[in-house]
Design a protein around this motif. Structure first.
Motif, PDB file in Angstrom:
ATOM      1  N   GLU A   1      48.207  -1.006  14.435  1.00  0.00           N
ATOM      2  CA  GLU A   1      49.546  -0.618  14.929  1.00  0.00           C
ATOM      3  C   GLU A   1      50.563  -1.571  14.336  1.00  0.00           C
ATOM      4  O   GLU A   1      50.407  -2.780  14.446  1.00  0.00           O
ATOM      5  CB  GLU A   1      49.535  -0.693  16.471  1.00  0.00           C
TER       6      GLU A   1
ATOM      7  N   ASP B   1      47.239   3.897  15.114  1.00  0.00           N
ATOM      8  CA  ASP B   1      48.572   4.483  15.035  1.00  0.00           C
ATOM      9  C   ASP B   1      48.585   5.401  13.813  1.00  0.00           C
ATOM     10  O   ASP B   1      47.767   5.248  12.904  1.00  0.00           O
ATOM     11  CB  ASP B   1      49.604   3.358  14.883  1.00  0.00           C
TER      12      ASP B   1
ATOM     13  N   MET C   1      51.693   6.449  11.849  1.00  0.00           N
ATOM     14  CA  MET C   1      52.617   5.968  10.818  1.00  0.00           C
ATOM     15  C   MET C   1      52.405   4.469  10.622  1.00  0.00           C
ATOM     16  O   MET C   1      52.708   3.683  11.523  1.00  0.00           O
ATOM     17  CB  MET C   1      54.063   6.218  11.242  1.00  0.00           C
TER      18      MET C   1
ATOM     19  N   LYS D   1      52.604   8.639  22.523  1.00  0.00           N
ATOM     20  CA  LYS D   1      53.529   7.560  22.874  1.00  0.00           C
ATOM     21  C   LYS D   1      54.735   8.158  23.584  1.00  0.00           C
ATOM     22  O   LYS D   1      55.150   9.255  23.210  1.00  0.00           O
ATOM     23  CB  LYS D   1      54.013   6.846  21.610  1.00  0.00           C
TER      24      LYS D   1
END
Ligand code: CA
Length: 228
Positions: free
Chosen positions: A7, A51, A53, A101
């Motif tokens: 992340e 994550d 991106m 998220k």
């Protein structure tokens, strides 16, 4: 339990790392996609939290490369709220679960535990060696049918040693798996934690045989004794 978190957003990484550590889950954090893939492929993680991106290489590409390299470590994807396409692609690429998220760390912890349970199967929901039994779902320990009050860290340490009775683990290995970050090797947190577990066991066992469940191996580390 040891988790890899890939992340790049520092704020999210901080709250996940803190939240997991407080609940006895060791976490290794990495912010870059390429480094994340390398770590994920080295294995030795119970779960990878990815994550999507990311700098270097995105989460879906990491997942694809992991599965292509036959790395079957379960993966939870962190997705943006409305990215249905990412979720579907992720599940098709072999993700085991996803979480949109923003999320509460409690939910991530619950999903990590659920995933590990699901994959481990019912057989391993309890871990028993000698007189000591760990209920890995309720995170509760019993010794000769008496309840043992353990902190999450003490529970994780026992769980780690009991998974391989007889095997010697160095302080460094225990630190990495139970605390999850690079500690000063001269720290005595492992010894202190083991001392506390032993004294809790000793209170339960008037015969004074229980403290020897965890043996110190001079110059090497600790092991959980094989019952005779
Ligand atoms: Ca990101």
């Amino acid at each position: 339990m040891k988790v890899l978190l890939v992340e790049d957003e520092q704020k999210i990484a901080d709250f996940v790392c803190d939240g997991l550590a407080q609940r006895g889950v060791a976490v290794i954090h990495c912010e870059d996609g390429n480094a994340g893939l390398e770590l994920a492929c080295k294995g030795d993680f119970d779960v990878v939290v990815l994550d999507i991106m990311l700098p270097g290489r995105d989460g879906l590409s990491i997942l694809k490369a992991m599965r292509g390299a036959d790395v079957s470590t379960p993966v939870i994807l962190l997705t943006a709220r409305n990215e249905l396409g990412d979720r579907i692609e992720g599940l098709n690429l072999g993700a085991d679960d996803y979480l949109a998220k923003p999320f509460f760390v409690e939910e991530l912890v619950a999903r990590i535990h659920a995933l590990v349970r699901r994959l481990a199967g019912n057989r391993q929901n309890t871990l028993q060696v000698g007189h000591l039994t760990l209920d890995r779902i309720r995170r509760h320990a019993t010794c000769k049918d008496q309840s043992v009050e353990l902190t999450t860290r003490e529970f994780s340490l026992l769980e780690y040693l009991m998974r391989s009775p007889g095997q010697v683990f160095t302080r460094g290995q225990i630190l990495e798996h139970v605390w999850g970050y690079d500690f000063d090797p001269s720290t005595n947190v492992v010894d202190v934690c083991i001392k506390r577990i032993r004294s809790k066991m000793a209170e339960l066992s008037p015969q004074r045989d229980a403290p020897a469940m965890i043996e110190s191996v001079r110059g090497a580390g600790y092991r959980f004794r094989h019952p005779i």
